[in-house]
Design an enzyme around this catalytic site. Structure first.
Site, mmCIF file in Angstrom:
data_model
loop_
_atom_site.group_PDB
_atom_site.id
_atom_site.type_symbol
_atom_site.label_atom_id
_atom_site.label_comp_id
_atom_site.label_asym_id
_atom_site.label_seq_id
_atom_site.Cartn_x
_atom_site.Cartn_y
_atom_site.Cartn_z
ATOM 1 N N CYS A 383 0.721 -1.179 0.040
ATOM 2 C CA CYS A 383 -0.042 0.022 0.043
ATOM 3 C C CYS A 383 0.879 1.239 -0.087
ATOM 4 C CB CYS A 383 -1.015 0.042 1.126
ATOM 5 S SG CYS A 383 -2.539 0.791 0.873
ATOM 6 N N HIS A 509 -3.438 -5.017 0.175
ATOM 7 C CA HIS A 509 -3.110 -5.601 1.464
ATOM 8 C C HIS A 509 -3.076 -7.192 1.518
ATOM 9 C CE1 HIS A 509 -2.618 -2.055 3.902
ATOM 10 N NE2 HIS A 509 -3.605 -1.555 2.875
ATOM 11 N N GLU A 511 -1.616 -9.095 3.275
ATOM 12 C CA GLU A 511 -1.503 -9.857 4.936
ATOM 13 C C GLU A 511 -2.859 -10.025 5.416
ATOM 14 O OE1 GLU A 511 -1.220 -6.429 3.927
ATOM 15 O OE2 GLU A 511 -1.471 -5.028 5.506
HETATM 16 N N1 GLN Z 1 -2.130 6.830 2.661
HETATM 17 C C1 GLN Z 1 -2.190 5.822 1.429
HETATM 18 C C2 GLN Z 1 -3.655 6.050 0.762
HETATM 19 O O1 GLN Z 1 -4.231 6.635 1.559
HETATM 20 C C3 GLN Z 1 -1.876 4.479 1.745
HETATM 21 C C4 GLN Z 1 -2.858 3.686 2.685
HETATM 22 C C5 GLN Z 1 -2.207 2.535 3.132
HETATM 23 O O2 GLN Z 1 -0.979 2.024 3.387
HETATM 24 N N2 GLN Z 1 -2.930 1.855 3.811
HETATM 25 O O3 GLN Z 1 -3.642 5.697 -0.518
#
Ligand code: GLN
Length: 534
Positions: A383, A509, A511
């Site tokens: 992410c 994600h 995970e």
């Molecule tokens: N802050 C970034 C976004 O909103 C990544 C979010 C995250 O890592 N969950 O796109």
């Protein structure tokens, strides 16, 4: 099975005893007995969900397939049961009140005074029974957050009292307490447990099973004493002694026949003790894995034990399925820069760049990524970690000075990461990100494709910003390929540098989708590359 059985898990004496692990372990045992089991968490706070909570407040925010931002205990439930949870598995006081208040505004209560009993408790009971009636689970295990006696959890406890009364044999209460050891007296003390059970009794609830958390094994006469003082059958006082891994807890409970005790109490037949083959195989491999793989996790919350819970567990599972012992090294991204990255990270076999929000610590992530890219160290960006890989590449390979994400710098000359179109009009922060499982099509021959072994995958998301497709050709020409895209929106979900051994960034994600018997393929592939890099 005719009637759904409901089991409540409450906690007493102190918090942090691991109610989530006890609920998940009992769930695992009942599932192994052949029943369809789900686990639900009630959180007594007023927030609608933990999505707006800082990790310092509440650890990791977990995401369900249907895009609910949830308590991290749901991660344990999924890792143990290997069955996805949904928004129905995590309810907060805030959600209960929100629903009751909107019913009141609609006029559903026909002029009645709306009260905690029966309106709030009815709403709570409805949310417990929903999983049984609509989703047809044989067992619904409901973990009540907090400790018995908290003001905040009283409506949940009262709902549980009513349900026990209404459902009779089909409803049980498992109460988890703590038995402290007083070193000076060389004695274990059961009084806190007795008080905590009495407190539940004062609220109208008799515990059916007690689980005593303890650092060392307790003698049977002490267990009998607890049973006598607490109105609980002697065999229904179970102890949960500290074990090296949470994944051993189901076996600890199985040895004491906790599943059989539950089955008998709800009037179900007790068959053979299940073998739990895949589970035991995992533990066996874990015990046999002595050779180490060193993974560095780079993030700004590394000092918090629960901030990256699902990542930690996914790495552990991936290491075991590679027959290695995970040595996880935590690196605070605020302390890393281009001058110290090589020296600080030099012993790592692989680096994982953590997700996150906001500017703090971001430059350290760029430094770690640069070190990995220039020294060909296997690297997985998740992410924000993936977004950082994209930004670092822009700055140091594409020559785009001060390239950034508009999350960090709205006026950057190169908006290589930018707000998603559908996010631009959003003003409410809660539950409004791109959340939950989305399709992703992987390019054949990519590292991601190799890992998953298929082109169509689904992974969960939690973000507002995305790779800016305008720059795609420039990236690809310079060696960073977009190897995964969403088929409906063409949003870039995966980037890779194929010239390196293993350098993959994912907008999703992985995970949230890794369990004991079904580890996430991307993590397994990343750890494998780290081992080969040794
Ligand atoms: N802050 C970034 C976004 O909103 C990544 C979010 C995250 O890592 N969950 O796109």
């Amino acid at each position: 099975m005719a009637d759904t059985k409901y089991i409540f898990v409450t906690g007493g004496v102190v918090s942090s005893l691991g109610k989530g692990i006890i609920a998940a372990s009992l769930g695992k045992l009942l599932q192994a007995q052949g029943y369809k089991v789900t686990i639900q968490k009630f959180d007594p706070y007023i927030n609608i969900d933990p999505g707006t909570l800082n990790p310092y407040e509440h650890g990791e925010c977990y995401v369900t397939i249907d895009g609910h931002e949830a308590d991290l205990d749901l991660g344990h439930y999924e890792r143990f049961l290997n069955d996805p949870t949904t928004r129905a598995n995590n309810i907060t006081t805030g959600r209960i009140y929100q629903s009751v208040i909107s019913k009141e505004r609609r006029g559903d209560y026909l002029g009645k005074t709306v009260q905690v009993v029966p309106h709030i408790t009815d709403e709570i009971k409805k949310n417990v029974k929903l999983l049984g009636s609509k989703h047809k689970y044989d067992f619904v295990i409901t973990e009540i957050g907090g400790t018995v006696g908290d003001i905040e959890s009283l409506p949940f406890i009262e709902s549980m009292r009513q349900l026990k009364w209404e459902l009779g044999k089909n409803c049980l209460c498992v109460h988890l307490t703590y038995v402290p050891y007083i070193a000076a007296a060389k004695e274990y003390k059961t009084k806190p447990t007795q008080y905590s059970v009495k407190q539940l009794q004062e609220l109208g609830i008799q515990s059916d099973i007690l689980v005593l958390r303890t650092e060392h094994l307790l003698k049977s006469d002490l267990l009998r004493k607890v049973a006598l003082f607490c109105n609980v059958d002697a065999d229904a006082v179970i102890q949960s002694v500290d074990v090296p891994t949470i994944y051993e807890v189901p076996l600890v409970l199985q040895k004491q026949k906790m599943d059989e005790i539950v089955l008998k109490k709800v009037g179900l037949e007790v068959g053979k003790t299940p073998e739990m083959k895949a589970w035991n195989e995992f533990l066996k491999r874990k015990a046999a894995a002595t050779e180490v793989v060193k993974i560095g996790l780079v993030g700004k919350y590394v000092e918090l034990q629960d901030a990256y819970k699902s990542i930690d567990e996914s790495l552990l599972q991936a290491a075991i399925y590679n027959d290695r012992k995970l040595e996880l090294h935590l690196f605070h991204s605020e302390k890393l820069d281009d001058n110290n990255a090589a020296e600080t990270l030099k012993d790592m076999d692989g680096l994982l760049i953590a997700p996150g929000f906001g500017q703090r610590g971001i430059e350290g992530k760029f430094a770690a990524i640069r070190y990995a890219r220039e020294n060909n160290i296997p690297c997985l960006g998740i992410c924000l970690g993936m977004q950082c890989m994209v930004i670092e590449f822009a700055r140091n390979v594409l020559g785009m000075e001060n390239a950034n994400s508009t999350e960090m710098e709205p006026n950057t000359p190169y908006k290589v990461i930018d707000l998603m179109e559908e996010q631009k009009s959003i003003t409410d922060m809660g539950g409004s990100m791109r959340l939950g499982a989305y399709d992703c099509i992987l390019k054949k021959g990519s590292k991601a494709h190799e890992a998953y072994g298929k082109t169509n995958i689904q992974e969960r998301h939690r973000h507002r910003f995305e790779f800016n497709g305008q720059y795609k050709d420039q990236y690809e020409a310079a060696g960073m390929k977009c190897t995964g895209e969403n088929p409906d929106t063409n949003l870039v979900e995966v980037v890779e540098i194929p010239d390196l051994k293993w350098f993959v960034g994912v907008q999703f994600h992985p995970e949230y989708n890794s369990t004991v018997v079904n580890p996430n393929p991307l993590f397994v592939s990343f750890v494998k590359a780290a081992i080969e890099n040794k």
